[in-house]
Design a protein around this motif. Structure first.
Motif, PDB file in Angstrom:
ATOM      1  N   TYR A  75       0.810  -1.214   0.000  1.00 19.43           N
ATOM      2  CA  TYR A  75       0.000   0.000   0.000  1.00 19.43           C
ATOM      3  C   TYR A  75       0.848   1.272   0.000  1.00 19.43           C
ATOM      4  CZ  TYR A  75      -3.983  -2.987   0.919  1.00 19.43           C
ATOM      5  OH  TYR A  75      -4.943  -3.949   0.832  1.00 19.43           O
ATOM      6  N   GLN A  76       2.092   1.164  -0.456  1.00 25.15           N
ATOM      7  CA  GLN A  76       2.955   2.329  -0.426  1.00 25.15           C
ATOM      8  C   GLN A  76       3.548   2.698  -1.776  1.00 25.15           C
ATOM      9  OE1 GLN A  76       5.733   2.394   2.859  1.00 25.15           O
ATOM     10  NE2 GLN A  76       4.470   1.003   4.047  1.00 25.15           N
TER      11      GLN A  76
ATOM     12  N   LEU B 274      -5.327   3.539   6.018  1.00 29.10           N
ATOM     13  CA  LEU B 274      -4.635   4.235   4.945  1.00 29.10           C
ATOM     14  C   LEU B 274      -5.443   5.474   4.591  1.00 29.10           C
ATOM     15  CD1 LEU B 274      -2.098   3.729   3.181  1.00 29.10           C
ATOM     16  CD2 LEU B 274      -3.626   2.803   1.446  1.00 29.10           C
TER      17      LEU B 274
ATOM     18  N   GLN C  85      -0.037   5.960   5.758  1.00 29.76           N
ATOM     19  CA  GLN C  85      -0.508   4.784   6.472  1.00 29.76           C
ATOM     20  C   GLN C  85      -0.319   5.006   7.966  1.00 29.76           C
ATOM     21  OE1 GLN C  85       0.938   1.051   5.035  1.00 29.76           O
ATOM     22  NE2 GLN C  85      -0.262  -0.138   6.486  1.00 29.76           N
TER      23      GLN C  85
END
Length: 325
Positions: free
Chosen positions: A104-105, A202, A197
Motif C-alpha cells: 500500500y505504499q 490508509l 498509512q
C-alpha cells in the motif's frame, strides 16, 4: 546500420514484454499495455498484439489462453528463471518481504511492473525444500504494532489503484465519500497530495476543489473514484513529511509543550535512550537515583495515553507540561 539498430530496439522491446508476462497467472493485452506505458515505453496495442502472438508461437515459454476474450497470456516457469534475472534464494526472500511491505505504499503500475520478479520469487519458495532456511524464514518474521491491535478495514483494490494512479499522474479525482459524522455519502472533487498509512488505516491527504485546506480521507470510506483530466493543485510550499511531522497524523493541530517528567524505573530510562521522542530530548540521572526527561512534543491524546500506560511501570513521580509560544 539503421536496420540493425531497428532490429536491436525490437529485440529489447520483446524482452520488456516478456519479463512483464506473469508466471502461472494470466494477464490481458490491456493490462500489459498499461504497464509498459507506465514504465515509459511507447508501443501501440497492435504492435504489442503482434509481439504476444510471436512469443506464444515460439519456444519462449509463453502460453496464450484463447478460450475466451480478452485473451490471457502467462509464462510457464522453468528451473532457470531465477538464474535469468540474477536472483538467488536470498533475493527471492527479500523480494517477498518487500512486496508485503510495499503493498500500500507504491503505485500499482510500479509494483505490477515487477510482477515477473515477485512471481519468480514466489515460485522459487514454493518449489524449495520445506527445510530450506529461506522458506522457513518467511514464517519467522512478523510486524507487531505498539498500539492496540485492530483488524484492517476493507479497501477495494480498484479504489486503491485509481487513487494511486491519480496521485502518480498528478490529476484531480472525483470521488464518492462516506462521511462518518453524519453518515451520508457526498460527491467531492479533490487534488491528491499523498498517501499516509497510520497503523492499519490508509489515508488520502488531499485538498477539496477551490480550497487549500488539507483534508485526510480514509481510503476504506471512498466508495467510488474516477480520474479527471484536470491537473491537481498543490498548496504552495506543501511537503508531505512536514505536514505529518507538524503533529501526530490525524490528531489535529496539537499545542507544542515542554514535557518534564520525573520517574524512577531504570529500564524505562534505557528504553527512552534507545528510542527517544526526538533527537533534542534530554534525559538525566539525578543524585537521588531518579531520572528526569525533558523534551518538546505535541500535547495530544497519544502523549496522554503514553504517560498513563507507563505511569505505574516507569514509576512516574511528576509530569509538567509548559506550553511553547
Amino acid at each position: 546500420m539503421a536496420r540493425d539498430t531497428s532490429s536491436l530496439q525490437e529485440a529489447k522491446m520483446l524482452l520488456e514484454v516478456l519479463k512483464r508476462i506473469p508466471l502461472n497467472r494470466k494477464i490481458s493485452t490491456t493490462d500489459l499495455h498499461q504497464q509498459l506505458t507506465a514504465a515509459g515505453f511507447e508501443l501501440s496495442r497492435r504492435t504489442l498484439q503482434r509481439y504476444l502472438k510471436a512469443l506464444s508461437e515460439s519456444d519462449m515459454g509463453v502460453q496464450c489462453d484463447d478460450k475466451s476474450k480478452p485473451f490471457g497470456y502467462r509464462r510457464l516457469l522453468n528451473s532457470n528463471d531465477l538464474d535469468r534475472v540474477g536472483l538467488g534464494a536470498d533475493g527471492a526472500l527479500l523480494l517477498l518481504l518487500a512486496r508485503e511491505h510495499l503493498r500500500y505504499q507504491m503505485p500499482p503500475d510500479l509494483t505490477n511492473s515487477l510482477s515477473y520478479l515477485f512471481d519468480a520469487a514466489e515460485n522459487y519458495m514454493h518449489t524449495a525444500s520445506g527445510s530450506s532456511p529461506e522458506k522457513r524464514w518467511l514464517s519467522k518474521v512478523r510486524f507487531v504494532s505498539g498500539s492496540l491491535p485492530l483488524c484492517p478495514p476493507m479497501i477495494r483494490p480498484s479504489i486503491f489503484n485509481k487513487v494511486s494512479e491519480g496521485l502518480f499522474k498528478q490529476v484531480k479525482l472525483d470521488i464518492v465519500y462516506f462521511k462518518s459524522e453524519n453518515e451520508e455519502e457526498v460527491q467531492l472533487r479533490v487534488s491528491p497530495l499523498g498517501l499516509v498509512q497510520q497503523d492499519v488505516r490508509l489515508y488520502l491527504v488531499c485538498c477539496y476543489e477551490d480550497t487549500t485546506q488539507i483534508r485526510n480521507l480514509a481510503l476504506h470510506r471512498i466508495k467510488k473514484v474516477e480520474l479527471t483530466s484536470f491537473i491537481a493543485e498543490e498548496p504552495k510550499g506543501f511537503d508531505l513529511q512536514q505536514y505529518v511531522d507538524r503533529s501526530p497524523f490525524n490528531y489535529g493541530n496539537a499545542q507544542k509543550v515542554l514535557l518534564e517528567m520525573v520517574f524512577k524505573n531504570r529500564q524505562t530510562a534505557l528504553i527512552l535512550r534507545e528510542t527517544p521522542f526526538n533527537r533534542m530530548q534530554k534525559l538525566e540521572e539525578r543524585r537521588d537515583g531518579t531520572f528526569k526527561l525533558t523534551v518538546e512534543v505535541a500535547d495530544t491524546v497519544l502523549l496522554t495515553g503514553w504517560i498513563e500506560a507507563w505511569r505505574e511501570k516507569a514509576g512516574i513521580i511528576s509530569v509538567k507540561k509548559t506550553p511553547i509560544r
